[in-house]
Design an enzyme around this catalytic site. Sequence first.
Site, PDB file in Angstrom:
ATOM      1  N   LYS A 152       0.829  -1.207   0.000  1.00 49.06           N
ATOM      2  CA  LYS A 152       0.000   0.000   0.000  1.00 49.06           C
ATOM      3  C   LYS A 152       0.869   1.266   0.000  1.00 49.06           C
ATOM      4  CE  LYS A 152      -3.737  -2.325   2.493  1.00 49.06           C
ATOM      5  NZ  LYS A 152      -4.542  -2.299   3.737  1.00 49.06           N
ATOM      6  N   THR A 183      -4.791  -8.251  10.312  1.00 47.12           N
ATOM      7  CA  THR A 183      -5.134  -6.943   9.745  1.00 47.12           C
ATOM      8  C   THR A 183      -4.766  -5.807  10.687  1.00 47.12           C
ATOM      9  OG1 THR A 183      -6.936  -7.945   8.494  1.00 47.12           O
ATOM     10  CG2 THR A 183      -7.025  -5.561   8.800  1.00 47.12           C
ATOM     11  N   ASN A 208      -1.564  -0.222   7.435  1.00 47.37           N
ATOM     12  CA  ASN A 208      -1.070  -1.574   7.708  1.00 47.37           C
ATOM     13  C   ASN A 208      -0.217  -2.157   6.580  1.00 47.37           C
ATOM     14  OD1 ASN A 208      -3.054  -2.341   5.905  1.00 47.37           O
ATOM     15  ND2 ASN A 208      -4.283  -3.464   7.396  1.00 47.37           N
ATOM     16  N   HIS A 261      -1.656  -5.563   1.496  1.00 48.82           N
ATOM     17  CA  HIS A 261      -2.916  -6.282   1.294  1.00 48.82           C
ATOM     18  C   HIS A 261      -2.583  -7.632   0.687  1.00 48.82           C
ATOM     19  CE1 HIS A 261      -6.928  -7.358  -0.086  1.00 48.82           C
ATOM     20  NE2 HIS A 261      -6.329  -7.731  -1.200  1.00 48.82           N
TER      21      HIS A 261
END
EC number: 2.7.4.6
Length: 151
Positions: free
Chosen positions: A11, A93, A114, A117
Site C-alpha cells: 500500500k 489486519t 497496515n 494487502h
Amino acid sequence: MTLERTFVAIKPDGVQRGLIAEILGRFETKGFKLVGLKQLTPSKELAEKHYGVHKDRPFFSGLVDFITSGPVIAMVWEGEGVIASARKLIGATKPLEAEPGTIRGDLAVNIGRNVIHGSDGSDTAVFEINLWFQENELVDWNPSDQAWRVE
C-alpha cells in the site's frame, strides 16, 4: 498440493516508507515465485471495485481515499499453498494483533496504515488478480533453483 496464485499489494504507506525490498524479500525467501509486478497509483474506480465488499461499511471511503493517495506495488505470487502462506507472512489486519515476525507485526503502525494487502481466499485471489492485471502482464517462468524449492 497444486500451484496457486495470490494477489498482494504494498500500500502507499509501505511504498512511501521504503519497504518494497523488505516485503519482496520475505516472499522470495519463502520460495514463492513472482509472476506479476507493477507500480501504479490506483484510480478511484479500481479502488472501489477492489474494496467493493466493504462498500456499505462506514470506513469504505477512507479505504478508497488511502489506496488512491499514492503509488501501490501490485504483485501476483505463485506457489504451493501461496494464498494461506501469504496470509501468515502478512499477519493480522490490525498490526497490534499481528505476531512478531509477520510483515504487519514488524512493519505496520496501525490498522489504517497496515502496509500490505493480500487475498484472503482462492475466489478473492482470482477476482483481484483479474482486476489488477491483464493476462499478458503475468509471466510463466521457472526459477533455476526450482528443484531446490519443491519436490
